[in-house]
Design an enzyme around this catalytic site. Structure first.
Site, PDB file in Angstrom:
ATOM      1  N   SER A  42       0.891  -1.170  -0.120  1.00 17.90           N
ATOM      2  CA  SER A  42       0.002  -0.018  -0.071  1.00 17.90           C
ATOM      3  C   SER A  42       1.076   1.344   0.074  1.00 17.90           C
ATOM      4  CB  SER A  42      -0.860  -0.002   1.236  1.00 17.90           C
ATOM      5  OG  SER A  42      -0.239   0.075   2.485  1.00 17.90           O
ATOM      6  N   HIS A 146      -3.359  -5.949   2.004  1.00 13.17           N
ATOM      7  CA  HIS A 146      -2.230  -7.069   2.715  1.00 13.17           C
ATOM      8  C   HIS A 146      -2.787  -8.462   2.448  1.00 13.17           C
ATOM      9  CE1 HIS A 146       0.213  -3.944   4.844  1.00 13.17           C
ATOM     10  NE2 HIS A 146       0.482  -3.824   3.563  1.00 13.17           N
ATOM     11  N   GLU A 155      -5.101  -2.226   9.333  1.00 10.53           N
ATOM     12  CA  GLU A 155      -4.218  -3.009  10.208  1.00 10.53           C
ATOM     13  C   GLU A 155      -5.056  -2.785  11.655  1.00 10.53           C
ATOM     14  OE1 GLU A 155      -0.297  -1.793  10.041  1.00 10.53           O
ATOM     15  OE2 GLU A 155      -0.161  -2.177   7.696  1.00 10.53           O
ATOM     16  N   GLU A 196       1.835  -9.576   6.623  1.00 12.90           N
ATOM     17  CA  GLU A 196       2.507  -9.389   7.586  1.00 12.90           C
ATOM     18  C   GLU A 196       2.567 -10.349   8.828  1.00 12.90           C
ATOM     19  OE1 GLU A 196       1.825  -5.202   8.711  1.00 12.90           O
ATOM     20  OE2 GLU A 196       2.607  -4.606   6.951  1.00 12.90           O
ATOM     21  N   ASP A 232      -4.101   0.988  11.582  1.00 15.82           N
ATOM     22  CA  ASP A 232      -3.696   1.711  10.145  1.00 15.82           C
ATOM     23  C   ASP A 232      -4.739   1.709   9.286  1.00 15.82           C
ATOM     24  OD1 ASP A 232      -2.602   2.747   7.939  1.00 15.82           O
ATOM     25  OD2 ASP A 232      -0.968   1.314   7.848  1.00 15.82           O
ATOM     26  N   GLU A 275      -3.289   5.638  12.217  1.00 20.28           N
ATOM     27  CA  GLU A 275      -2.556   6.023  11.067  1.00 20.28           C
ATOM     28  C   GLU A 275      -3.214   5.870   9.840  1.00 20.28           C
ATOM     29  OE1 GLU A 275       0.845   3.058  10.729  1.00 20.28           O
ATOM     30  OE2 GLU A 275       0.867   3.276   8.494  1.00 20.28           O
ATOM     31  N   ASP A 302       1.311   8.325   7.353  1.00 20.64           N
ATOM     32  CA  ASP A 302       2.216   7.364   6.737  1.00 20.64           C
ATOM     33  C   ASP A 302       2.258   7.927   5.381  1.00 20.64           C
ATOM     34  OD1 ASP A 302       3.547   5.146   5.497  1.00 20.64           O
ATOM     35  OD2 ASP A 302       2.037   3.876   5.917  1.00 20.64           O
ATOM     36  N   LYS A 327       9.495   5.476   7.454  1.00 21.16           N
ATOM     37  CA  LYS A 327      10.171   3.982   6.703  1.00 21.16           C
ATOM     38  C   LYS A 327      11.298   4.578   5.897  1.00 21.16           C
ATOM     39  CE  LYS A 327       5.315   2.305   6.153  1.00 21.16           C
ATOM     40  NZ  LYS A 327       4.218   2.209   5.129  1.00 21.16           N
ATOM     41  N   HIS A 355       8.483  -1.045   9.741  1.00 17.20           N
ATOM     42  CA  HIS A 355       8.828  -2.164   8.609  1.00 17.20           C
ATOM     43  C   HIS A 355       7.753  -1.891   7.199  1.00 17.20           C
ATOM     44  CE1 HIS A 355       5.168  -5.040   9.996  1.00 17.20           C
ATOM     45  NE2 HIS A 355       4.590  -3.588   9.840  1.00 17.20           N
ATOM     46  N   LYS A 378       6.740  -0.232  14.619  1.00 14.80           N
ATOM     47  CA  LYS A 378       5.612  -1.155  14.082  1.00 14.80           C
ATOM     48  C   LYS A 378       6.334  -2.071  13.351  1.00 14.80           C
ATOM     49  CE  LYS A 378       2.486   0.281  10.384  1.00 14.80           C
ATOM     50  NZ  LYS A 378       1.371   0.525  10.010  1.00 14.80           N
TER      51      LYS A 378
END
Ligand code: PGA
Ligand code: ZN
Length: 401
Positions: A42, A146, A155, A196, A232, A275, A302, A327, A355, A378
């Protein structure tokens, strides 16, 4: 002493089975560092450019490596990273690839630390850090980009904010992950895992909130410290310009409805972290939500900030959010990531080191989170490429790296 003698690049596997770039940096005095680039699914529109690994490798060999070998010291991170920028010559690393750049940048930092005989987090600035450890945010349940046929929100993240140590926090997240699986079984919806390692059940977001709430409070009762949770939303993936709203299956929420929805969730579930609750272009929406709930939760950008100081400065000017996701591969070098963290710190924004959904065994972000005194890290909950970072955090706390 840390003059770079050799840089080699190769393709290795990431956790999705895709190729990614790994870099080895060797110094004249025998210092060695190895690091690999992660990869998002994403990804934000404004991220630095990830090239196909073979192209990124060929281009970095042609443009960057000759400027580094025999010229730059691995221990001088700023010089390594400005050399990578100069060799690339673009704003977004589209010439050598942010994947080559970040792999070399991180490998050089490890080679620099190796020459000094210091753990990476100390080389990166951790000698002056306090006793605080970043709290690991553990991805427990999710979907979005994901996993197919799972939740719309990407998430649902456990946050063991009351854990007395980093090790207890890491194990608390693993316990929440295990408990969530039992609860899903009891509900007759056993689940596969997403990229993940989070459970990816075919349930509604409303049900996922119930599962999280129950799992987190069961484990908190059992362990005797506070565990909360966060999200998230990855709302840029839900936002549809043509619909002018956020698409949740058959339902479309307007921006105002999305802000109300997230603000209500923050209060109903006492969320500590949210997030990307809005689209990656919506500074105004971020500002409105932050105004409403920013005193009791972290509103984190993010895809909004993409670890980029210019985008973060725009956010600071607009009061959009109160936290930044960091990131290194979104921006291309460790120095750029440090600049974003420093700007965040100066302006009262918390940093959350993260990550990507595609990862390797690389543990650099564990050291980065400790070195910069980040509020949260995270990096998943279970699964080898995630536990690599979590176990490294435990070792750092134990001073055993
Ligand atoms: P990505 O997702 O690595 O697939 O971009 C992680 C995130 O959105 O935080
Ligand atoms: Zn995100």
């Amino acid at each position: 002493m840390t003059l770079i003698e050799n840089v080699s690049l190769r393709r290795v596997l990431d956790s999705r089975g895709n190729p990614t770039v790994e870099a080895d940096v060797l110094t004249q005095s025998g210092g060695f560092g190895r690091a690999a680039a992660p990869s998002g699914a994403s990804t934000g529109e404004y991220e630095a450019i990830e090239l196909p690994p073979s192209e990124a490798i060929a281009s970095a060999r042609r443009h960057a490596i000759p400027r580094l070998v025999g010229e730059v010291h691995a221990g001088n991170q700023r010089e390594v990273d400005s050399t990578l920028r100069a060799a690339d010559g673009t704003d977004d690393f589209s010439e050598i690839g942010a994947n080559s750049a970040v792999a070399i940048s991180m490998a050089a930092s490890k080679a620099g630390a190796d020459v000094l005989g210091a753990p990476l987090y100390q080389h990166l600035g951790g000698a002056f850090r306090g006793d605080n450890f970043p709290v690991p945010l553990g991805n427990i349940v999710g979907g979005g980009e994901h996993a197919k046929e799972a939740t719309h929100i990407q998430e649902f993240l456990a946050a063991p904010v009351g854990a007395p140590s980093v090790s207890e926090a890491v194990f608390a997240n693993a316990a929440v992950h295990a408990r969530a699986s039992e609860i899903l079984d009891e509900r007759g919806t056993p689940a596969a895992k997403g990229d993940e390692g989070a459970w990816a059940p075919p349930i509604s977001d409303a049900e996922a909130f119930e599962v999280m709430d129950e799992a987190v409070s069961d484990v908190a009762d059992e362990l005797g410290f506070e565990i909360r949770f966060g999200l998230d939303v990855a709302a840029a993936e839900l936002y549809d310009e043509d619909e002018d709203g956020y698409v949740y299956g058959d339902e479309v929420k307007s921006t105002e409805e999305q802000i109300d929805y997230v603000a209500d969730l923050v209060d109903e579930y006492e969320l500590v972290y949210v997030e990307d609750p809005l689209d990656e272009n919506d500074y105004e929406g971020f500002a409105e939500l932050t105004d409403r709930v920013g005193d009791r939760t972290l509103v984190c950008g993010d895809d909004l900030f993409v670890t980029n100081v210019e985008r973060l400065q725009d956010g600071i000017d607009a009061d959009a959010g109160n936290s930044i996701l960091v990131k290194p591969n979104q921006i291309g070098t460790l120095s750029d990531a440090f600049d974003a963290i420093e700007l965040a710190n100066k302006n009262g924004y918390e940093s959350v080191i993260s990550h990507r959904s595609g990862e390797t065994e690389d543990t650099t972000i564990a050291h980065l989170a400790v070195a910069t005194d980040a509020a949260f890290i995270k990096t998943g909950t279970v699964q080898g490429e995630r536990t690599a970072k979590l176990n490294e955090l435990i070792r750092i706390a134990d001073d055993a790296v």
